[in-house]
Design a protein around this motif. Sequence first.
Motif, PDB file in Angstrom:
ATOM      1  N   PRO A   7       0.810  -1.222   0.000  1.00  0.00           N
ATOM      2  CA  PRO A   7       0.000   0.000   0.000  1.00  0.00           C
ATOM      3  C   PRO A   7       0.843   1.272   0.000  1.00  0.00           C
ATOM      4  CG  PRO A   7      -0.083  -1.056   2.145  1.00  0.00           C
ATOM      5  CD  PRO A   7       0.661  -1.981   1.226  1.00  0.00           C
ATOM      6  N   LEU A   8       0.357   2.225  -0.727  1.00  0.00           N
ATOM      7  CA  LEU A   8       0.964   3.553  -0.798  1.00  0.00           C
ATOM      8  C   LEU A   8       0.408   4.386   0.336  1.00  0.00           C
ATOM      9  CD1 LEU A   8       2.609   5.644  -2.550  1.00  0.00           C
ATOM     10  CD2 LEU A   8       0.409   6.217  -3.585  1.00  0.00           C
ATOM     11  N   ARG A   9       1.295   5.028   1.084  1.00  0.00           N
ATOM     12  CA  ARG A   9       0.879   5.924   2.162  1.00  0.00           C
ATOM     13  C   ARG A   9       1.264   7.344   1.788  1.00  0.00           C
ATOM     14  NH1 ARG A   9       4.145   5.092   6.324  1.00  0.00           N
ATOM     15  NH2 ARG A   9       2.984   6.569   7.576  1.00  0.00           N
ATOM     16  N   LEU A  10       0.309   8.254   1.811  1.00  0.00           N
ATOM     17  CA  LEU A  10       0.563   9.668   1.579  1.00  0.00           C
ATOM     18  C   LEU A  10       0.480  10.373   2.923  1.00  0.00           C
ATOM     19  CD1 LEU A  10      -1.630  10.250  -1.599  1.00  0.00           C
ATOM     20  CD2 LEU A  10       0.851  10.000  -1.490  1.00  0.00           C
ATOM     21  N   VAL A  11       1.578  11.023   3.322  1.00  0.00           N
ATOM     22  CA  VAL A  11       1.617  11.678   4.631  1.00  0.00           C
ATOM     23  C   VAL A  11       2.253  13.058   4.514  1.00  0.00           C
ATOM     24  CG1 VAL A  11       1.716   9.500   5.922  1.00  0.00           C
ATOM     25  CG2 VAL A  11       3.809  10.611   5.239  1.00  0.00           C
ATOM     26  N   PRO A  12       1.835  13.988   5.370  1.00  0.00           N
ATOM     27  CA  PRO A  12       2.507  15.293   5.399  1.00  0.00           C
ATOM     28  C   PRO A  12       3.978  15.118   5.788  1.00  0.00           C
ATOM     29  CG  PRO A  12       0.445  15.364   6.627  1.00  0.00           C
ATOM     30  CD  PRO A  12       0.713  13.926   6.307  1.00  0.00           C
ATOM     31  N   VAL A  13       4.791  16.071   5.405  1.00  0.00           N
ATOM     32  CA  VAL A  13       6.213  16.048   5.751  1.00  0.00           C
ATOM     33  C   VAL A  13       6.349  16.152   7.270  1.00  0.00           C
ATOM     34  CG1 VAL A  13       8.417  17.229   5.460  1.00  0.00           C
ATOM     35  CG2 VAL A  13       6.831  17.083   3.538  1.00  0.00           C
ATOM     36  N   ARG A  14       7.185  15.268   7.834  1.00  0.00           N
ATOM     37  CA  ARG A  14       7.383  15.225   9.282  1.00  0.00           C
ATOM     38  C   ARG A  14       8.845  15.534   9.610  1.00  0.00           C
ATOM     39  NH1 ARG A  14       5.756   9.144   9.385  1.00  0.00           N
ATOM     40  NH2 ARG A  14       7.267   9.375   7.734  1.00  0.00           N
ATOM     41  N   HIS A  15       9.087  15.835  10.865  1.00  0.00           N
ATOM     42  CA  HIS A  15      10.458  16.133  11.299  1.00  0.00           C
ATOM     43  C   HIS A  15      11.396  14.964  11.022  1.00  0.00           C
ATOM     44  CE1 HIS A  15       9.515  19.995  13.101  1.00  0.00           C
ATOM     45  NE2 HIS A  15       8.416  19.444  13.553  1.00  0.00           N
ATOM     46  N   GLN A  16      10.928  13.735  11.213  1.00  0.00           N
ATOM     47  CA  GLN A  16      11.780  12.565  11.035  1.00  0.00           C
ATOM     48  C   GLN A  16      12.072  12.247   9.568  1.00  0.00           C
ATOM     49  OE1 GLN A  16       8.700  12.507  12.513  1.00  0.00           O
ATOM     50  NE2 GLN A  16       7.626  10.587  12.097  1.00  0.00           N
ATOM     51  N   ASP A  17      11.459  12.945   8.645  1.00  0.00           N
ATOM     52  CA  ASP A  17      11.681  12.699   7.210  1.00  0.00           C
ATOM     53  C   ASP A  17      12.884  13.455   6.660  1.00  0.00           C
ATOM     54  OD1 ASP A  17       9.345  11.137   7.111  1.00  0.00           O
ATOM     55  OD2 ASP A  17       8.111  12.909   6.729  1.00  0.00           O
TER      56      ASP A  17
END
Length: 83
Positions: A7-17
């Motif tokens: 599965p593809l997950r779309l997530v906002p940019v996070r500090h850990q990225d």
Amino acid sequence: MLTTAHPLRLVPVRHQDHSTAVAVHDDPSWAPFTFLYGYDPDASWAEYVSWLADVRRGVGLGPSEVPATFLLAWVEGELVGRA
């Protein structure tokens, strides 16, 4: 039939990225495009994440700007794109 084995997950940019996202952004195979929307390498990553959250909420936008959502696309823990 579409399967969701990975599965593809779309997530906002996070500090850990930070390290992963900047490495993809700096990858020359993206030229002439930029991977990270509005990214300024002279700003801190925390400032960038905060700015994206403001843009998503419509905070501090100019008169000709509209809210926007920038998401990172992940499959099985690997950054594979953006939306």
